[in-house]
Design a protein around this motif. Sequence first.
Motif, mmCIF file in Angstrom:
data_model
loop_
_atom_site.group_PDB
_atom_site.id
_atom_site.type_symbol
_atom_site.label_atom_id
_atom_site.label_comp_id
_atom_site.label_asym_id
_atom_site.label_seq_id
_atom_site.Cartn_x
_atom_site.Cartn_y
_atom_site.Cartn_z
ATOM 1 N N ASN A 128 -45.244 -25.526 -10.568
ATOM 2 C CA ASN A 128 -44.699 -24.325 -9.948
ATOM 3 C C ASN A 128 -43.429 -23.914 -10.683
ATOM 4 O O ASN A 128 -42.616 -24.759 -11.078
ATOM 5 C CB ASN A 128 -44.404 -24.571 -8.465
ATOM 6 C CG ASN A 128 -43.453 -25.736 -8.230
ATOM 7 O OD1 ASN A 128 -43.627 -26.816 -8.787
ATOM 8 N ND2 ASN A 128 -42.436 -25.516 -7.396
ATOM 9 N N SER A 135 -40.755 -22.110 -9.695
ATOM 10 C CA SER A 135 -39.521 -22.316 -8.931
ATOM 11 C C SER A 135 -38.359 -21.541 -9.540
ATOM 12 O O SER A 135 -37.261 -22.071 -9.701
ATOM 13 C CB SER A 135 -39.198 -23.815 -8.873
ATOM 14 O OG SER A 135 -38.254 -24.093 -7.883
ATOM 15 N N TYR A 157 -36.365 -17.440 1.454
ATOM 16 C CA TYR A 157 -37.078 -18.607 0.938
ATOM 17 C C TYR A 157 -37.857 -19.272 2.079
ATOM 18 O O TYR A 157 -37.311 -19.470 3.180
ATOM 19 C CB TYR A 157 -36.110 -19.627 0.363
ATOM 20 C CG TYR A 157 -35.505 -19.277 -0.977
ATOM 21 C CD1 TYR A 157 -35.640 -18.009 -1.541
ATOM 22 C CD2 TYR A 157 -34.769 -20.220 -1.694
ATOM 23 C CE1 TYR A 157 -35.076 -17.694 -2.766
ATOM 24 C CE2 TYR A 157 -34.206 -19.922 -2.919
ATOM 25 C CZ TYR A 157 -34.351 -18.659 -3.449
ATOM 26 O OH TYR A 157 -33.783 -18.365 -4.658
#
Length: 260
Positions: free
Chosen positions: A41, A43, A241
């Motif tokens: 991922n 991120s 988030y």
Amino acid sequence: MAQKKPLFFRFIRRCVKAVYPKIGHQGLENIPNEPVIIVGNHSQMNGPIACELYTPGEHSTWCVSNMMFVKEVPSYAYQDFWSQKPKLLRPFYKVFSYLIAPLAAYIFTRADTIPVYHDSRILATFKKTVTRLEEGANIVIFPEDDTPRNQIINEFRDKFIDVAKLYYKRTGKEVCFVPMYLAPKLRTMYFGSPIRYCATQEPAAERKRICQHLMEQITAIACSLPEHTVVPFNNVPKDQYPTNRRAGTVNTTCAVQNAK
């Protein structure tokens, strides 16, 4: 083979390492003792930074070519990193994208990276990747696109799987893809069960099979961990988030995973 980096680049790297949290590892036993392709991922910028500093062993990371050319950095950086910031802050980030362009191009052309092109030059990306695998290095790829899959990851672009086909043609070896979940808030990168490319299968079917495995593994790893904030692919405000426990697509997967 990897060459010694310029003194200024090594200075920048040390500075980044001094301020960026140390990232630990779990699941290293899932990485076969052979060159592999690690798929994780993004991120946001955590993926490239953490993997440059803390991926075990010799490795090269795929990097979008736009970040390697000073003239291309501003438009790409603004669109990819800051276009979803609050409207009042966007003019600042537009200016900032121009200010960072020379330094960004310097860093990304000297880090352990392989430029990724989105045109006919993609063949150069594949050839460089195969060469690095032949040299014994691992390859790190962050293939997420803009389409959310769940609150852990976005959907994967799948054409990167075709590197395995070229690698097989050159070496006769079927490369393994290893899923990696980076959890910046837990300061750890987690490696999941690998999946090996099968050269006898139809390429489109292999792309689908391997990507499905990688996305499911990354999601399952995230769901199995203590509750934490997930740093998403999209550069949204921090108050948006998600967590690995938020209700939604992944919630069922997390419930099943935790029941095991």
